[in-house]
Write an enzyme that holds these catalytic residues in place. Structure first.
Site, short mmCIF file in Angstrom:
data_model
loop_
_atom_site.label_atom_id
_atom_site.label_comp_id
_atom_site.label_asym_id
_atom_site.label_seq_id
_atom_site.Cartn_x
_atom_site.Cartn_y
_atom_site.Cartn_z
N MET A 71 32.02 -80.25 50.62
CA MET A 71 31.46 -81.01 51.66
C MET A 71 30.72 -80.22 52.77
SD MET A 71 31.07 -84.11 52.57
CE MET A 71 32.47 -85.56 52.36
N GLY A 72 29.57 -79.64 51.87
CA GLY A 72 28.79 -78.65 53.13
C GLY A 72 27.71 -79.78 53.56
N ARG A 73 26.60 -79.14 53.97
CA ARG A 73 25.57 -80.12 54.41
C ARG A 73 24.91 -81.13 53.39
NH1 ARG A 73 23.99 -74.79 54.84
NH2 ARG A 73 23.94 -73.96 57.07
N THR A 115 24.82 -81.46 40.65
CA THR A 115 23.51 -80.97 40.98
C THR A 115 23.56 -79.53 41.98
OG1 THR A 115 23.55 -82.42 43.38
CG2 THR A 115 22.18 -83.37 41.44
N ARG A 120 25.46 -75.92 40.41
CA ARG A 120 25.23 -74.86 39.45
C ARG A 120 26.06 -75.38 38.37
NH1 ARG A 120 21.55 -74.03 42.65
NH2 ARG A 120 20.91 -72.12 43.41
N GLU A 143 19.78 -72.05 32.07
CA GLU A 143 18.45 -72.60 32.19
C GLU A 143 17.40 -72.00 32.14
OE1 GLU A 143 18.70 -74.22 36.29
OE2 GLU A 143 20.37 -75.14 36.06
N HIS A 181 16.58 -79.27 36.80
CA HIS A 181 16.73 -78.62 38.17
C HIS A 181 16.02 -79.12 39.18
CE1 HIS A 181 19.32 -75.13 39.99
NE2 HIS A 181 19.02 -75.68 40.82
C1 DGY Z 1 18.88 -74.43 45.59
O1 DGY Z 1 18.19 -74.36 46.40
O2 DGY Z 1 20.00 -73.75 45.49
C2 DGY Z 1 18.72 -75.28 44.59
O3 DGY Z 1 19.13 -75.37 43.63
C3 DGY Z 1 16.97 -75.19 44.24
O4 DGY Z 1 16.53 -76.08 45.28
#
Ligand code: DGY
Length: 323
Positions: free
Chosen positions: A155-157, A236, A238, A267, A286
């Protein structure tokens, strides 16, 4: 003499022009591919500042050659591509680009969640393949989103921004984080849980944690087994946070219902990757923060961070404790 700076990929011309006023700037702009390792190793010996991407591995070996380097400005919020401990030992400031990408990345996360739940990619492919012969009651049926339970890991930004979107969909919000966030609980009615409870309860499990030694391989076979059969996993953050072999087995064996993945352990993901053979996986290359405005803002912030350090000032977004 102007400080020497290397930018490892083509970014906005206006940002580069601003940097040229103060620095001697080299840009790797041969095609849109990562700078070859040997070129990076050659340049690192002579530069004062490096503006790099998550595709550049700034490891100990590279940093040992960086005799003049004062700042590494990563054009991303995540910085798992950089050995921050070694940089810190050497007195090199490391910076990232948080905040400017928060809402854009949360938008994409929610878009991927919805696309996976309602099988949008599969449905579009189905139509274009000429398979749509008639309306049918159970054709391409998916999972409901409105009012469902969402579990956010990290629960970061960006996690908070995803939770705000979930609240708009009247979802019940669970979260697992290093520490509870009472202000988020108050604002969004989110409930802090342990990982097991979150996995057992959630219809949607959304990975939003940073990639560190603690979160590497955080979700494995044992976790898929306790998730609901109708659960959807969204990542979304890593790729390495989820064990991809175990995820493939869980999806194939119906232990969970589907996955939406914007990130992969390797990737670009190899085209023969087993996950790409499954219909119940929605895959993206990504692109979490990839809106035109946000990518330009990220380049601006990365340039400002780098210039501030080279001018002897404190950058906006230091990630190591040098100041
Ligand atoms: C990040 O900023 O770490 C994303 O994976 C790419 O925007």
């Amino acid at each position: 003499m102007k400080p020497k700076v290397l930018i490892t990929r083509k970014i906005s011309e206006s940002v580069i022009a601003n940097m040229r006023e103060y620095c001697d700037v080299m840009v790797w702009e041969e095609e849109d591919t990562p700078i070859p390792r040997e070129k990076l190793e050659n340049k690192i010996t002579e530069i004062d500042g490096l503006l790099c991407l998550l595709t550049d591995s700034v490891d100990e070996e590279l940093l040992n050659k960086a005799t003049n380097l004062k700042v590494i400005s990563n054009l991303a919020v995540g910085y798992n591509n950089i050995n921050v401990d070694v940089a810190t030992e050497k007195g090199i400031v490391v910076t990232n680009t948080p905040d400017v990408l928060t809402e854009t990345t949360a938008d994409l996360t929610f878009a991927l969640l919805m696309a996976t739940a309602r099988r949008l990619v599969e449905a579009s492919d189905f139509l274009r393949a000429g398979k749509w012969s008639s309306w049918s009651p159970m054709l391409l049926t998916g999972q409901d989103i409105y009012g469902a339970k969402i579990g956010i890991i990290g629960m970061g930004r960006i996690g908070e921004a995803v939770a705000r979107r979930a609240k708009g969909f009247n979802m019940e919000i669970y979260y697992y984080n290093r520490s509870p966030k009472p202000e988020v609980e108050k604002e969004l009615g989110a409930t802090y849980t342990d990982l097991t409870t979150l996995l057992k309860e959630s219809d949607y499990v959304v990975i939003m944690a940073p990639y560190t030694e603690e979160t590497k391989n955080l979700i494995t076979a044992e976790h898929f087994k306790i998730m609901k059969k109708n659960a959807i996993l969204i990542n979304t953050a890593r790729g390495g946070i989820v064990n991809e072999t175990d995820l493939y087995e869980a999806l194939k064996n119906g232990e969970i219902w589907a996955a939406g993945l914007d990130v992969f352990e390797e990737e670009p993901v190899p085209l023969d990757h087993p996950l790409l053979t499954l219909k119940n996986v929605v895959t993206l290359p990504h692109i979490g923060s990839a809106s035109i405005t946000t990518r330009n803002k990220m380049a601006d912030v990365a340039a400002i961070n780098l210039l501030l350090v080279l001018k002897g000032e404190k950058p906006l977004n230091p990630v190591n404790n040098i100041y």
